[in-house]
Structures are given as structure tokens and as C-alpha cells.
Design a protein around this motif. Structure first.
Motif, mmCIF file in Angstrom:
data_model
loop_
_atom_site.group_PDB
_atom_site.id
_atom_site.type_symbol
_atom_site.label_atom_id
_atom_site.label_comp_id
_atom_site.label_asym_id
_atom_site.label_seq_id
_atom_site.Cartn_x
_atom_site.Cartn_y
_atom_site.Cartn_z
ATOM 1 N N ILE A 119 0.434 -1.080 -0.011
ATOM 2 C CA ILE A 119 -0.189 -0.265 -0.189
ATOM 3 C C ILE A 119 0.953 1.653 0.048
ATOM 4 O O ILE A 119 1.777 1.521 1.362
ATOM 5 C CB ILE A 119 -0.746 0.172 0.989
ATOM 6 C CG1 ILE A 119 -1.894 -1.276 1.606
ATOM 7 C CG2 ILE A 119 -2.174 1.515 1.285
ATOM 8 C CD1 ILE A 119 -2.832 -1.649 2.789
ATOM 9 N N GLY A 120 0.742 2.003 -1.149
ATOM 10 C CA GLY A 120 1.389 3.043 -1.076
ATOM 11 C C GLY A 120 0.668 4.717 -0.503
ATOM 12 O O GLY A 120 -0.255 4.410 -0.285
ATOM 13 N N LEU A 134 1.918 6.040 7.791
ATOM 14 C CA LEU A 134 3.405 6.126 7.893
ATOM 15 C C LEU A 134 3.318 4.660 7.921
ATOM 16 O O LEU A 134 4.598 4.049 8.226
ATOM 17 C CB LEU A 134 4.177 7.227 9.212
ATOM 18 C CG LEU A 134 4.572 8.428 9.423
ATOM 19 C CD1 LEU A 134 4.527 8.913 10.519
ATOM 20 C CD2 LEU A 134 5.075 8.464 8.391
ATOM 21 N N LEU A 135 2.670 4.473 8.987
ATOM 22 C CA LEU A 135 2.315 2.570 8.280
ATOM 23 C C LEU A 135 1.731 2.088 7.719
ATOM 24 O O LEU A 135 1.410 0.930 7.723
ATOM 25 C CB LEU A 135 1.146 1.922 10.088
ATOM 26 C CG LEU A 135 1.864 3.307 11.554
ATOM 27 C CD1 LEU A 135 1.004 2.395 12.691
ATOM 28 C CD2 LEU A 135 3.618 1.998 11.929
ATOM 29 N N HIS A 136 2.023 2.829 6.699
ATOM 30 C CA HIS A 136 0.829 1.337 5.337
ATOM 31 C C HIS A 136 -0.152 1.081 5.431
ATOM 32 O O HIS A 136 -0.595 -0.077 4.878
ATOM 33 C CB HIS A 136 2.080 0.963 4.398
ATOM 34 C CG HIS A 136 3.104 1.495 4.156
ATOM 35 N ND1 HIS A 136 3.704 1.907 3.478
ATOM 36 C CD2 HIS A 136 4.766 1.801 5.147
ATOM 37 C CE1 HIS A 136 4.334 2.824 2.851
ATOM 38 N NE2 HIS A 136 5.167 2.461 4.180
ATOM 39 N N MET A 188 -5.718 8.321 -2.228
ATOM 40 C CA MET A 188 -7.013 7.924 -2.884
ATOM 41 C C MET A 188 -8.067 7.222 -2.238
ATOM 42 O O MET A 188 -9.370 7.630 -3.241
ATOM 43 C CB MET A 188 -6.387 7.120 -4.568
ATOM 44 C CG MET A 188 -5.371 8.351 -5.424
ATOM 45 S SD MET A 188 -6.305 9.275 -6.004
ATOM 46 C CE MET A 188 -7.541 9.115 -6.737
ATOM 47 N N GLY A 189 -8.319 6.617 -1.787
ATOM 48 C CA GLY A 189 -8.944 5.898 -1.324
ATOM 49 C C GLY A 189 -9.754 6.247 -0.499
ATOM 50 O O GLY A 189 -10.864 6.577 -0.598
ATOM 51 N N GLN A 190 -9.394 7.817 0.565
ATOM 52 C CA GLN A 190 -10.194 8.423 1.206
ATOM 53 C C GLN A 190 -11.123 9.087 0.146
ATOM 54 O O GLN A 190 -11.856 9.202 0.683
ATOM 55 C CB GLN A 190 -9.184 9.547 1.880
ATOM 56 C CG GLN A 190 -8.109 8.963 2.772
ATOM 57 C CD GLN A 190 -8.726 7.843 4.143
ATOM 58 O OE1 GLN A 190 -9.481 8.168 4.030
ATOM 59 N NE2 GLN A 190 -7.421 6.586 3.089
ATOM 60 N N LEU A 191 -10.313 9.241 -1.153
ATOM 61 C CA LEU A 191 -11.536 9.935 -1.697
ATOM 62 C C LEU A 191 -12.533 9.241 -2.305
ATOM 63 O O LEU A 191 -13.978 9.588 -2.340
ATOM 64 C CB LEU A 191 -9.940 10.782 -3.100
ATOM 65 C CG LEU A 191 -11.671 11.589 -4.182
ATOM 66 C CD1 LEU A 191 -12.292 12.559 -3.173
ATOM 67 C CD2 LEU A 191 -10.932 12.017 -5.161
ATOM 68 N N ILE A 192 -11.700 7.945 -2.894
ATOM 69 C CA ILE A 192 -13.379 6.214 -3.006
ATOM 70 C C ILE A 192 -14.349 6.051 -2.738
ATOM 71 O O ILE A 192 -15.015 6.477 -3.311
ATOM 72 C CB ILE A 192 -12.208 5.557 -3.909
ATOM 73 C CG1 ILE A 192 -11.045 6.234 -5.255
ATOM 74 C CG2 ILE A 192 -13.055 4.668 -4.924
ATOM 75 C CD1 ILE A 192 -10.278 5.319 -5.899
ATOM 76 N N MET A 193 -13.770 5.904 -1.391
ATOM 77 C CA MET A 193 -14.625 5.485 -0.314
ATOM 78 C C MET A 193 -15.984 5.988 -0.050
ATOM 79 O O MET A 193 -16.577 5.861 0.628
ATOM 80 C CB MET A 193 -13.549 4.913 1.234
ATOM 81 C CG MET A 193 -13.095 4.030 1.106
ATOM 82 S SD MET A 193 -12.227 3.651 2.888
ATOM 83 C CE MET A 193 -11.454 5.454 3.328
#
Length: 516
Positions: free
Chosen positions: A230-231, A282-284, A237-242
Motif C-alpha cells: 500500500i503506497g 507512516l504505517l502503510h 486516493m482511497g479516502q476520496l474513493i470510499m
């Protein structure tokens, strides 16, 4: 005020029943749901992959027969409770109909629709994030110390739900230190609340100690197998897509607490959000680890948007409502499996959703379905195939046969469906199932369920006279497609001692004292 409360409960009721009508009856419980239902049959203060609170609700579900309704009712209920807390914040801020509707839309059009339909620790985590935030909101408005104490209770129960609630505790602490509320740390109230939370969490902490803190091992395995891929860009982007249909609502709430004079006193929630997002970067962490941050921001955003429209541009409410509804309806087949796997795969192909990168599974490969949907099929048919063969064995063969699954999902599924087919207990050494493996064995045969054929490295399977591939799962859209049922017969004299020694070796790292 009465009408807004009535609206709040009407919307919560719709939210409660909506997923039950939307999800196709073709689907079975999710692979992880089988695990948590299995944990509920072995009640303890902890498990190798999760704290214990979810297992309590699973125990109740099992008591009432473990049907789909009793599995799904808990996430649905806690989803309603989460919305009610957010809605109460809106009402106390002075929000009315539009603000409440805006605060509700994310729960029926965003990723929360799926989250609050899966019997997994995440729905409890999001609820307790929101409950803690609600308590601090109340304290800011009233400075009544009881809300700090209640937040301590919520924190303790949150820790019994999912360890990552610690992130929000850190976030709130940073938020308080960076705002005018820092004066609270000169008073004993916050420390008493922390002690209350710690005492609630203490039994699980003791269980972790006696089992050599498996949560650390679980996190290491998770980091090496999943989180490493997980980059930072993917997470953001996941915060936007969810939350895509309603992204502007939480974003408005975040802006409001940082830049609005009215929202200034709630700025600690903004700092808490940024702190947790930073920690997860930081923790991916996976993108959905942050879902607990948003309900409070949805409340602030709904209120702020309503206030802006009332004073500046009333016409904006029409696109503000139309955008999430239209986009949410389009994305609905991504949130819940509303049709058969074949129909959904065809829909994704026809709409080109399969080219968006949303169907990348934990194996880092693209697939026709979302991973969660592929995790909801194939279990019962495979159990039926195994049962058909098992029930064809003689009574002596049954007595001397161990049914063993390579992964927890099939072990959980076969124990879930097994009573329908008169199957004995099914075992696995994967996940918490390892702790429930017997210490002593008197068997001659193993009925193996696994995707991979045993090779020379699988020592135990070299101790049998012969083996036969009985059947397999043939469902290209199921995640476990290709899983085989293999019957290993006539083990030699080394078989039972070897299994006992190996199981003892596997269990040893999880016991500080002698094995039970």
C-alpha cells in the motif's frame, strides 16, 4: 426540534433495513464472518487476530441459529447508532432537515453501506470512533465531566473491538493539546477516564500477555503480506474513493473546523483527523482503517453546508443532493452485491468499472469482482461436496478421519454449514483455529481441503499409503476457486506422534505457560 428528531429516526430506520433488501440472496457469509462466528463458539478474552467484543455478538447470533439476519443485524444496528450520534451533533449545532439528510447520505451511498453490513470488527471500530468523538463534542459544549468519563468507557470498549482505536485516542490527545481544550490536562478528569478505559481493556491485555501478544505477530504478518503493497498515493486516493459520492460533505466539515469562527472550538477534531491520517500513512495502513474519522466530519459538513445555503445560495442544495444520489446509485453495485456474480461481472465490464483499478485483490492482481464479493460464494457448495464423500465412508473410517482445512475460511464455513450435513468438527491450524486444534490424535485418515496439492515439504502427507482427489470447487468468480478435497488414507505409525509434535510446536509461541 421534534420534527428534526423524527426525521433522524426515520432515516436511521431506512438505513437499518436497506442492505437487507439490496443484497442478493445468492450470496453467503463473508470468509471473515465465518471466522468470527467460529470465535463466538470459543468465547475468550482475546483471539490471535482480534479482540473479543465481536465474539459476544457472534455468540448471540449463534444462539439464535446463526442465520443471515442474525449475522447482519449487528453491523446494521451499530451503523444506525453511528448515524444517530452524528445526527445528534447536527441537531445540537442547530442543523435542520437539509443538514440531517446530508449527514445521512454517506451511510447509504458511500463505503459505509458495505461496512455496516459485514460482521467484522470494523463496524464496531467506526462506532466507537464516533462515540468517543460525540463525547468530546458534548464536553466542549457543556464542560460536564461525565462526558470525559463516558469517553473513557467508549475507549475501553473500543479497544475490546479493535486495537486500532488507539490511533483515535492519540489523535484526540494531539487535538486537545493543540487547542484551547489543553487546560483539561491540568485536571484529574482525563486521567481518571483513561484509567476507566484501561480497566475495561485489562482482561484482553492479560490475555495478550499470557499468549505472548499475538497482536504483534498478526501485525507483522499483515505488514509483510498486505500493508507493504500500500503506497501513500493509494491510501490518500482511497479516502476520496470510499466517500466519493459525499466527499464534499466531510471535506466541508474539515474546512469548517479549521477556518470557520463558529467551528473553531471544535478544531481538535480537525487535528485528530490529520494525526490519524499521518499515522496510517507512516504505517502503510489500509484506506478503510480511516473510516471511523468521517462520521463526525459529516455532521460538521452537513451543518456548515446548510448554513452556507441559507445565507448565500439556496439553489445549491439541489446539485448538492443530486450529485451524491446519482453517483451513489451508479456505484451501488460496487458497495453491495445486488445481483449474481455473473451479472455483476458483466455490469462492471459494460460500464468499464473493471478498468478503474478497484478490483485489485490482496494478491495484487486484477479480478472480475471486488474481493469482498468473491469472498461470499463457494462455501456451501464445497461443504456439500465434502459431506457427500464423508458420509459415504464406513463408520470406522469416519471415526478415524480428521477433516482439516488449510485456511480458516473453509474451516469456519464447514463448521457453520456442517450440522446440516452431519459433519464432525472441522479443524485448521490457520488463525485462531490453531488454538482449538486437539493436542492428541488417534486417526488413520485425513480429509484435506486446500487449494494447493501437498508436496514433499508437507511432511505429514507423506505418511499415508495413498491419496485421492475427491472433488473441487469449480466457480471462476469465487476467490477460493480450484480448492480441492483430497482423501489421504492409511497413515503409518508415525502419523499421530508427528501431528501431536507439530501442533505443539505451532501452539508454543502463543503460550507463555504450559499448553492447556
Amino acid at each position: 426540534m421534534k420534527s428534526t428528531h423524527q426525521l433522524l429516526f426515520v432515516l436511521a430506520g431506512i438505513q437499518l433495513v436497506l442492505p437487507f433488501f439490496l443484497q442478493s440472496s445468492i450470496y453467503e457469509p463473508h470468509r471473515d464472518e465465518f471466522l468470527y462466528l467460529a470465535e463466538a463458539r470459543h468465547l475468550a478474552w482475546g483471539y490471535l487476530e482480534a479482540p473479543p467484543l465481536l465474539s459476544l455478538f457472534g455468540w448471540i447470533s449463534n444462539y439464535f441459529g446463526g442465520g443471515m439476519f442474525w449475522i447482519k443485524i449487528w453491523p446494521a444496528l451499530f451503523g444506525c447508532f453511528t448515524f444517530l450520534l452524528a445526527g445528534k451533533i447536527i441537531i445540537q449545532l442547530g442543523g435542520k432537515t437539509l443538514a440531517i439528510v446530508l449527514g445521512w447520505l454517506p451511510f447509504v451511498l458511500d463505503g459505509y453501506l458495505r461496512l455496516f453490513y459485514l460482521f467484522q470488527p470494523n463496524f464496531l471500530e467506526v462506532f466507537f470512533y464516533t462515540a468517543i468523538g460525540f463525547c468530546w463534542f458534548q464536553w466542549i459544549g457543556t464542560e460536564n465531566r461525565k462526558w470525559i468519563y463516558i469517553s473513557g468507557i467508549a475507549l475501553g470498549l473500543g479497544f475490546l473491538s479493535k486495537d486500532s482505536v488507539l490511533f483515535y485516542a492519540i489523535g484526540i490527545t494531539v487535538g486537545v493539546l493543540l487547542t484551547q481544550q489543553r487546560k483539561l490536562f491540568t485536571q484529574p478528569t482525563v486521567y481518571i477516564a483513561a484509567i476507566i478505559g484501561f480497566l475495561i481493556f485489562l482482561p484482553n491485555l492479560f490475555w495478550q500477555y499470557t499468549h505472548r501478544f499475538p497482536v504483534m505477530h498478526h501485525m507483522q504478518v499483515l505488514e509483510q503480506s498486505q500493508l507493504v503493497h500500500i503506497g501513500h498515493k493509494d491510501f490518500l486516493m482511497g479516502q476520496l474513493i470510499m466517500n466519493l459520492p459525499c466527499f464534499y460533505i466531510w471535506l466541508t466539515g474539515l474546512i469548517w473546523v479549521f477556518f470557520s469562527p463558529t467551528g473553531k472550538k471544535f478544531r481538535l477534531f480537525g487535528w485528530a483527523y490529520l494525526t490519524v491520517i499521518t499515522l496510517l500513512l507512516l504505517l502503510h495502513g489500509k484506506d478503510y482503517y480511516a473510516l471511523g474519522l468521517y462520521p463526525v466530519l459529516f455532521a460538521f459538513g452537513g451543518y456548515a453546508i446548510e448554513q452556507f445555503m441559507q445565507s448565500h445560495a439556496r439553489w445549491i442544495k439541489y446539485p448538492a443532493l443530486a450529485f451524491p444520489v446519482l453517483l451513489g446509485l451508479f456505484a451501488l453495485p460496487l458497495l453491495l452485491p445486488v445481483a449474481s456474480p455473473k451479472k455483476l461481472a458483466a455490469y462492471y465490464s459494460r460500464t468499464h468499472l473493471n478498468k478503474t483499478g478497484l478490483f485489485q485483490w490482496e494478491d495484487q492482481q486484477m479480478h472480475p469482482l471486488p474481493q469482498d464479493f468473491a469472498d461470499m460464494t463457494g462455501w456451501k457448495s464445497t461443504t456439500a461436496k465434502l459431506a457427500h464423500f464423508y458420509n459415504s465412508l464406513s463408520a470406522t473410517e469416519k471415526t478415524n478421519t480428521l477433516i482439516y482445512c488449510r485456511n480458516y475460511a473453509f474451516a469456519g464455513a464447514m463448521n457453520y454449514y456442517g450440522h446440516q450435513y452431519h459433519l464432525p468438527e472441522v479443524y485448521s491450524d490457520n488463525a485462531s483455529f490453531l488454538l482449538w486444534m486437539p493436542n492428541h490424535y488417534h486417526i488413520q485418515h485425513i480429509l484435506l481441503v486446500g487449494k494447493r496439492m501437498p508436496d514433499i515439504t508437507d511432511t505429514v502427507f507423506q505418511l499415508f499409503e495413498k491419496h485421492t482427489v475427491v472433488d473441487s470447487l469449480n466457480n471462476p468468480l469465487a476467490r477460493e476457486n480450484g480448492t480441492k478435497i483430497i482423501f489421504f488414507q492409511n497413515g503409518n505409525q508415525q502419523l499421530n506422534p508427528w501431528i501431536e509434535k507439530r501442533i505443539a510446536q505451532l501452539k508454543a509461541p502463543y503460550y507463555r505457560y504450559a499448553l492447556p
